[in-house]
Every structure is written in C-alpha cells, then in structure tokens.
Design a protein around this motif. Structure first.
Motif, mmCIF file in Angstrom:
data_model
loop_
_atom_site.group_PDB
_atom_site.id
_atom_site.type_symbol
_atom_site.label_atom_id
_atom_site.label_comp_id
_atom_site.label_asym_id
_atom_site.label_seq_id
_atom_site.Cartn_x
_atom_site.Cartn_y
_atom_site.Cartn_z
ATOM 1 N N ARG A 192 0.746 -0.884 0.086
ATOM 2 C CA ARG A 192 -0.291 0.274 -0.266
ATOM 3 C C ARG A 192 0.889 1.103 -0.166
ATOM 4 O O ARG A 192 1.774 1.770 0.830
ATOM 5 C CB ARG A 192 -0.654 0.366 1.696
ATOM 6 C CG ARG A 192 -1.591 0.823 0.891
ATOM 7 C CD ARG A 192 -2.863 0.463 2.480
ATOM 8 N NE ARG A 192 -2.185 1.664 2.992
ATOM 9 C CZ ARG A 192 -1.719 0.951 4.251
ATOM 10 N NH1 ARG A 192 -2.336 -0.040 4.760
ATOM 11 N NH2 ARG A 192 -0.981 1.520 5.562
ATOM 12 N N LEU A 193 0.878 2.352 -0.747
ATOM 13 C CA LEU A 193 1.461 3.349 -1.325
ATOM 14 C C LEU A 193 0.617 4.142 -0.881
ATOM 15 O O LEU A 193 -0.645 4.633 -1.474
ATOM 16 C CB LEU A 193 2.438 3.493 -2.168
ATOM 17 C CG LEU A 193 2.823 1.995 -3.040
ATOM 18 C CD1 LEU A 193 3.528 2.350 -4.974
ATOM 19 C CD2 LEU A 193 4.022 1.595 -2.256
ATOM 20 N N SER A 194 1.131 5.004 -0.217
ATOM 21 C CA SER A 194 0.380 6.228 0.588
ATOM 22 C C SER A 194 1.239 7.747 -0.198
ATOM 23 O O SER A 194 2.518 7.870 0.135
ATOM 24 C CB SER A 194 0.394 6.403 1.924
ATOM 25 O OG SER A 194 0.069 5.552 2.613
ATOM 26 N N ARG A 199 1.731 15.466 -4.571
ATOM 27 C CA ARG A 199 3.188 14.874 -4.768
ATOM 28 C C ARG A 199 3.055 14.059 -6.273
ATOM 29 O O ARG A 199 1.687 13.389 -5.559
ATOM 30 C CB ARG A 199 3.934 14.621 -3.698
ATOM 31 C CG ARG A 199 4.000 16.027 -2.955
ATOM 32 C CD ARG A 199 4.829 17.310 -3.427
ATOM 33 N NE ARG A 199 4.777 17.808 -2.332
ATOM 34 C CZ ARG A 199 6.422 18.493 -2.625
ATOM 35 N NH1 ARG A 199 7.220 18.185 -3.262
ATOM 36 N NH2 ARG A 199 6.320 19.370 -1.012
ATOM 37 N N ALA A 200 3.656 13.411 -6.806
ATOM 38 C CA ALA A 200 4.393 12.064 -7.554
ATOM 39 C C ALA A 200 4.041 10.627 -7.350
ATOM 40 O O ALA A 200 4.550 9.908 -7.429
ATOM 41 C CB ALA A 200 4.770 12.653 -8.964
ATOM 42 N N ALA A 201 4.905 11.022 -5.509
ATOM 43 C CA ALA A 201 6.091 10.173 -4.792
ATOM 44 C C ALA A 201 5.423 9.673 -3.182
ATOM 45 O O ALA A 201 4.477 11.053 -3.119
ATOM 46 C CB ALA A 201 6.802 9.854 -5.097
ATOM 47 N N PRO A 202 5.577 7.919 -3.049
ATOM 48 C CA PRO A 202 5.201 7.620 -1.794
ATOM 49 C C PRO A 202 5.623 8.869 -0.763
ATOM 50 O O PRO A 202 6.737 8.575 -0.435
ATOM 51 C CB PRO A 202 4.956 7.013 -1.828
ATOM 52 C CG PRO A 202 5.940 6.230 -2.796
ATOM 53 C CD PRO A 202 5.304 7.440 -3.939
ATOM 54 N N ILE A 203 5.147 9.376 0.353
ATOM 55 C CA ILE A 203 5.891 9.418 1.501
ATOM 56 C C ILE A 203 5.075 8.199 2.183
ATOM 57 O O ILE A 203 6.088 8.427 3.809
ATOM 58 C CB ILE A 203 4.413 10.680 2.208
ATOM 59 C CG1 ILE A 203 4.872 11.614 3.229
ATOM 60 C CG2 ILE A 203 3.206 10.249 2.850
ATOM 61 C CD1 ILE A 203 4.527 12.608 3.434
ATOM 62 N N ALA A 204 4.497 7.428 2.765
ATOM 63 C CA ALA A 204 4.755 5.728 2.856
ATOM 64 C C ALA A 204 4.544 4.956 2.271
ATOM 65 O O ALA A 204 3.643 5.174 1.211
ATOM 66 C CB ALA A 204 3.768 6.719 4.216
ATOM 67 N N ALA A 205 4.601 4.263 2.977
ATOM 68 C CA ALA A 205 4.434 2.403 2.133
ATOM 69 C C ALA A 205 4.561 1.358 3.456
ATOM 70 O O ALA A 205 5.270 1.302 4.524
ATOM 71 C CB ALA A 205 5.740 2.738 1.098
ATOM 72 N N PRO A 216 7.759 -14.552 6.044
ATOM 73 C CA PRO A 216 6.712 -13.347 5.537
ATOM 74 C C PRO A 216 8.135 -12.641 5.499
ATOM 75 O O PRO A 216 8.675 -12.719 6.449
ATOM 76 C CB PRO A 216 5.727 -13.502 6.692
ATOM 77 C CG PRO A 216 6.340 -14.414 7.668
ATOM 78 C CD PRO A 216 7.413 -15.107 7.233
ATOM 79 N N VAL A 217 8.243 -11.301 4.963
ATOM 80 C CA VAL A 217 9.535 -10.360 5.664
ATOM 81 C C VAL A 217 8.518 -8.812 5.058
ATOM 82 O O VAL A 217 7.526 -8.844 4.215
ATOM 83 C CB VAL A 217 10.239 -9.987 4.579
ATOM 84 C CG1 VAL A 217 11.401 -8.684 4.247
ATOM 85 C CG2 VAL A 217 11.053 -11.237 4.452
ATOM 86 N N HIS A 218 8.148 -8.454 6.284
ATOM 87 C CA HIS A 218 7.611 -7.281 6.452
ATOM 88 C C HIS A 218 8.191 -5.373 5.998
ATOM 89 O O HIS A 218 9.245 -5.554 7.172
ATOM 90 C CB HIS A 218 6.547 -6.688 7.511
ATOM 91 C CG HIS A 218 5.628 -6.084 7.562
ATOM 92 N ND1 HIS A 218 5.611 -4.902 8.710
ATOM 93 C CD2 HIS A 218 4.277 -5.738 7.067
ATOM 94 C CE1 HIS A 218 4.770 -3.631 8.800
ATOM 95 N NE2 HIS A 218 3.479 -3.928 7.481
ATOM 96 N N GLY A 298 0.814 -2.421 -6.124
ATOM 97 C CA GLY A 298 0.865 -1.782 -4.978
ATOM 98 C C GLY A 298 -0.533 -0.630 -5.164
ATOM 99 O O GLY A 298 -0.948 -0.261 -6.062
ATOM 100 N N HIS A 299 -0.881 -0.927 -3.938
ATOM 101 C CA HIS A 299 -2.413 -0.383 -4.063
ATOM 102 C C HIS A 299 -1.989 1.591 -2.849
ATOM 103 O O HIS A 299 -1.322 1.402 -2.962
ATOM 104 C CB HIS A 299 -3.482 -0.742 -3.030
ATOM 105 C CG HIS A 299 -4.725 0.127 -2.913
ATOM 106 N ND1 HIS A 299 -5.891 0.231 -3.761
ATOM 107 C CD2 HIS A 299 -5.174 0.194 -1.688
ATOM 108 C CE1 HIS A 299 -6.350 0.503 -3.220
ATOM 109 N NE2 HIS A 299 -6.283 1.396 -1.749
ATOM 110 N N ARG A 300 -2.554 2.243 -4.376
ATOM 111 C CA ARG A 300 -2.866 4.130 -3.929
ATOM 112 C C ARG A 300 -3.165 4.437 -3.466
ATOM 113 O O ARG A 300 -4.371 4.010 -3.294
ATOM 114 C CB ARG A 300 -2.471 4.321 -5.343
ATOM 115 C CG ARG A 300 -0.500 3.900 -5.824
ATOM 116 C CD ARG A 300 -0.569 4.155 -7.106
ATOM 117 N NE ARG A 300 0.662 4.168 -7.713
ATOM 118 C CZ ARG A 300 1.041 3.145 -8.663
ATOM 119 N NH1 ARG A 300 0.451 2.131 -8.501
ATOM 120 N NH2 ARG A 300 3.104 3.437 -8.903
#
Ligand code: NAP
Length: 308
Positions: A192-194, A199-205, A216-218, A298-300
C-alpha cells in the motif's frame, strides 16, 4: 603501485559534499581531477565544468566519473561517460528504470569499462557480520522499519517527489539493499503506497514480501516520523533474533551487541578501485527491482498534501 584512478565528480549536492569528496581524498587509489556542477561550483581550484559534455571535450584526462545527481538524469550522464570510455560509479538507486540500467550494463561491457551500481548501506558496520550470522541459521520472519522525518533529511529536494525520485523509497531502497544482501531471495506479495495529494511519489508505504519457502518479510516505510527515527531490520531465526539498528551500523544477536565503524563510502570506493583494477562490473539491481514491483503491484491511496 598502479597510478591513481583519475576521477571526476558530477553533481555537487549533499552526498557529493558529505561523502564522495572526503572518501576520494582519503583513498590513495583515486585522484580527484575535475568536477561538474550546473552551478559551476569549484573545489580546491580544480578544473570545473557546467556539463559532463564540456568536461569530456576538454583537455583534462580522466579515467572515471562518480555520478552524484538525482536518478532521473543518471542514464544520460552514464551513457555519455561510457561512450567516452570512462569507468562509472553510480550513486544509488542506479537509475530511474530497470531497463535503462540493464542497457548501461550492456554498453559498459561492450566498451570494456567498469560500471558500479553502489549500495552504500551494504557497507554499514554490522551488515557483513549479520550476513555471516544469518547464513548459518533459518529465517522465520523479518521486519524492516524505516521511519524518518523527510523535512530533516531531504529539505527542498524537489526531485525526490517527482516521478523517478522514489519518494520514501529513496531511503527505503537502502533498507532493501541490506535485506537483499542478508536474507534469502524474497518477492513482493502486496503493498500500500500513500501519496500526498500534491506529490507524485509516496510519503509512506507498507509492504509484504515472502521468500520462496513462504517466510514473511514485512516493511514499514514512513517519512512523517518526528522524534526518534528508526532504521531497523529485525530477523527472527531458529537461533534467536538478530537486529540491525541505525541503518545497519549496530548489530545485536543473542551473543551481544556490536557497533561497527562508519566506513560506508570508504568501502564503496575501495570496491570501485578493485573493480576498475580487475576490469569488471558490479551491477546488482535487486533492490530497485523490489521497488519497481511495489509501484507495479501496490495499491495507491491519497493522503494529506505535503509542504516542505
Ligand atoms: P541533492 O543534494 O539534491 O544534490 C544532487 C545534485 O545533483 C544537485 O546539487 C545538482 O548538482 C545535481 N543535479 C543534476 N541534475 C539535477 C536535477 N535535475 N535536479 C536536482 N539536482 C540535479 O541530492 P543528494 O542528496 O546529494 O542525492 C543525490 C543522489 O545520492 C540521490 O540518488 C540519492 O538517493 C543519493 N544519496 C543521497 C544521500 C543523502 O544523504 N543525501 C545518501 C546516499 C545516497 P549541481 O548543482 O552541482 O549541478
């Protein structure tokens, strides 16, 4: 002893000043002979140029260039340097796309020059020991927490918010460069990309990966962290828990804690010198591939606007 490698730095921004200039000065395998800066900044009265093209056309002998610009302009510069027969040190990430880096690698091979896709965090003090420790144990799960304050670390860097600038993956790819070096191969299953509304790029993911056997790797990336900052990788194994803190500098295992000396860029330049001497390339795009997969899969979600 072989003659020093005559090197020029292209792009005199933060990382060039903080790390490249001191690391080159401290390594006798290199001789800094010129700089390229769009602001025509000069260093110690060395020959300086506004563009790489002007340097390559000038009467200044160089063997190699270190490209310290944002990733969006790296391909054009690297292609120019390779075509002129120069060895190339690429800052991380090695490019804005995977295909352009693959093409650079082919061009470098054909030209017989060294291309080095550098990943400075792999040289952080605890990483080599962590890799060795994990190679003797079975990983059960891993967690990466990379939370920092973008206003502190990237003030006014507009390129980082543009397409190809990677947003929070600019630091996040450092974590992935360590994780791909110390863990079994893993791939993205969901993300999940926030993205701030302006802005055109994520601030969190928030990203979920797994290894081939389902381990699993989180990964938790956030640029809105104020107060204490986190650059941690925690790996649970059948032999206890390993923690790499402070961006890979501090290693804790059941045997104890050790903090390695900061030799990230010293390590990178020592390796670059070896690559040039041996006439080989080192272009590992695994961290960039995982970031590209996050953008692919990723879901945006749109979050609050971000203003510097
Ligand atoms: P920066 O402070 O913004 O400097 C980048 C420099 O590249 C600029 O000062 C400029 O140099 C040149 N440049 C050329 N084309 C540009 C463009 N279109 N937009 C902006 N600058 C351009 O960035 P940085 O922090 O040094 O980062 C550069 C690279 O190093 C990035 O890939 C980053 O991921 C990597 N890196 C940064 C750090 C860090 O702590 N900052 C750590 C490790 C790696 P002139 O003005 O001299 O032309």
């Amino acid at each position: 002893m072989a003659d020093p490698i005559k090197i020029a730095i292209v792009g005199l921004g933060k990382i060039a000043h903080d790390q490249h200039l001191p690391s080159i000065r401290a390594n006798c395998a290199f001789n800094l002979v010129a700089t390229v800066s769009s602001r025509n900044e000069s260093i110690n009265k060395l020959p300086h140029f506004e563009t790489l093209g002007e340097l390559l056309a000038a009467d200044v002998a160089i063997d190699a260039v270190a490209l310290c610009t944002p990733p969006q302009v790296r391909y054009t510069l690297a292609a120019q340097a390779i075509a002129a027969g120069k060895h190339v040190f690429l800052e991380k990430p090695p490019g804005a796309t995977l295909a352009e880096v693959a093409l650079l690698d082919r061009n470098a091979e054909a030209a017989g020059v060294t291309l080095f896709a550098s990943w400075h965090s792999r040289y952080a003090g605890g990483v080599a020991q962590a890799r060795h420790w994990l190679s003797e144990r079975n990983v059960k799960r891993a967690s990466i927490v990379w939370r920092e304050d973008v206003r502190v670390w990237h003030p006014g860097q507009d390129w980082i918010w543009e397409p190809g600038g990677l947003g929070v993956f600019d630091p996040g790819i450092n974590a992935l460069s360590i994780a791909t070096h110390i863990l079994p191969p893993f791939f993205l299953t969901s993300a999940r990309l926030s993205l701030p509304a302006n802005r055109a790029a994520p601030i969190a993911a928030d990203l979920q990966f797994e290894t081939g056997d389902g381990t699993p790797v989180h990964m938790d990336l956030d640029w809105r962290q104020t107060g204490p900052q986190s650059w941690d990788i925690i790996v649970e194994t059948d032999g206890g828990t390993l923690t790499l803190a402070k961006g890979g500098a501090v290693l804790t295992t059941p045997e104890g804690t050790q903090a390695g000396e900061d030799r990230e860029y010293a390590g990178l330049y020592a390796h670059f010198a070896e690559l040039v001497r041996d006439g080989v390339r080192d272009v590992d795009t695994a961290p960039l591939q995982l970031v590209a997969d996050a953008f692919l899969r990723g879901h945006r979600e749109t979050v609050d606007e971000f203003h510097d």
